[in-house]
Design an enzyme around this catalytic site. Structure first.
Site, PDB file in Angstrom:
ATOM      1  N   ARG A  84     -53.568 -40.988 -12.875  1.00  0.00           N
ATOM      2  CA  ARG A  84     -54.184 -42.303 -13.098  1.00  0.00           C
ATOM      3  C   ARG A  84     -53.857 -43.298 -11.986  1.00  0.00           C
ATOM      4  O   ARG A  84     -54.004 -44.513 -12.169  1.00  0.00           O
ATOM      5  CB  ARG A  84     -53.769 -42.900 -14.456  1.00  0.00           C
ATOM      6  CG  ARG A  84     -54.035 -41.984 -15.612  1.00  0.00           C
ATOM      7  CD  ARG A  84     -55.283 -42.403 -16.364  1.00  0.00           C
ATOM      8  NE  ARG A  84     -55.849 -41.248 -17.057  1.00  0.00           N
ATOM      9  CZ  ARG A  84     -57.123 -41.123 -17.397  1.00  0.00           C
ATOM     10  NH1 ARG A  84     -57.964 -42.078 -17.106  1.00  0.00           N
ATOM     11  NH2 ARG A  84     -57.575 -40.057 -18.001  1.00  0.00           N
ATOM     12  N   LEU A  85     -53.358 -42.823 -10.875  1.00  0.00           N
ATOM     13  CA  LEU A  85     -53.111 -43.734  -9.754  1.00  0.00           C
ATOM     14  C   LEU A  85     -54.372 -43.776  -8.897  1.00  0.00           C
ATOM     15  O   LEU A  85     -54.445 -43.225  -7.805  1.00  0.00           O
ATOM     16  CB  LEU A  85     -51.881 -43.269  -8.950  1.00  0.00           C
ATOM     17  CG  LEU A  85     -50.576 -43.375  -9.748  1.00  0.00           C
ATOM     18  CD1 LEU A  85     -49.399 -42.821  -8.970  1.00  0.00           C
ATOM     19  CD2 LEU A  85     -50.300 -44.836 -10.136  1.00  0.00           C
TER      20      LEU A  85
END
Ligand code: FMN
Length: 204
Positions: free
Chosen positions: A181-182
């Site tokens: 999720r970066l």
């Protein structure tokens, strides 16, 4: 500032969005050019619906879609001085483009040409459909189409209530899925249409 490379490369986010749309074309099952267009009504209540992005103009950069000028979205756009926003999400690419800007009518030669390029049924439909207003049933819709067909024949002119909007972007965010999720997010802004774009990386 960290450099933008790969899919994010280039000085112009409109050109990058155009590149992404082209990449999505063969991968999406349907309508890779679908965009979710957000407006607000006169009470400040948001509204959103899908329309099709029909053209990206690269200099100075704009996004065009076509619609009925008497429908809700058109009324909302005009009451808000053109202010609107849209998002495109390509699941196949795991990428998103967000745009905020100001829309103005394209009801000249370009709208005529695009209207003329549409299948006859769609051209008649544009005359017939009372967009965003209640209709009694499919029968009423069929009767409206029949009447429009009789009135406008095989080579209808573009209806005055149907045409394009050209969204001049003020802010564009390009987003791509990242591990854990970066995600990568780059927000572009420019102080004026003839000024260069500035950008900044945003936390995901
Ligand atoms: C895939 C898809 C594409 C659409 N494309 C358009 C379009 O290009 N123009 C349009 O006016 N409506 C389009 N629609 C219909 C709109 O989503 C909406 O129902 C209609 O424009 C009325 O919106 P309004 O009442 O907010 O004005 C599309 C709907 C879908 C699902």
């Amino acid at each position: 500032m960290e450099e933008r490379t790969g899919i994010f490369a280039g000085p112009d986010p409109v050109a990058i969005a155009a590149r992404w749309l082209e990449e999505a074309g063969p991968l999406e099952p349907n309508d890779p050019n679908a965009m979710q267009l957000a407006t607000v009504d006169e009470a400040g209540m948001p509204d959103v619906r899908t329309v099709l992005l029909k053209e990206i103009e690269e200099d100075p950069g704009a996004f065009l879609f076509y619609t009925n000028y008497e429908g809700a979205k058109a009324r909302q756009i005009e009451a808000a001085g053109g202010r609107c926003a849209f998002v495109m999400h390509w699941k196949s690419l795991r990428r998103q483009v967000r745009v905020r800007g100001v829309a103005a009518r394209e009801d000249g030669a370009k709208a005529d040409a695009y209207y003329a390029s549409r299948p006859l049924g769609s051209r008649i439909g544009a005359w017939a459909s009372p967009q965003s207003r209640p209709v009694e049933g499919r029968d009423e819709l069929a009767a409206l189409v029949e009447a429009a067909d009789r009135a406008h024949g095989d080579d209808p002119a573009r209806p005055p209530h149907w045409g394009g909007y050209r969204i001049a972007p003020q802010e564009i965010e390009l987003w791509a899925d990242g591990e854990s999720r970066l995600h990568d997010r780059f927000r572009f802004t420019r102080p004026a249409e003839d000024a260069g774009w500035r950008w900044t990386r945003l936390g995901p």
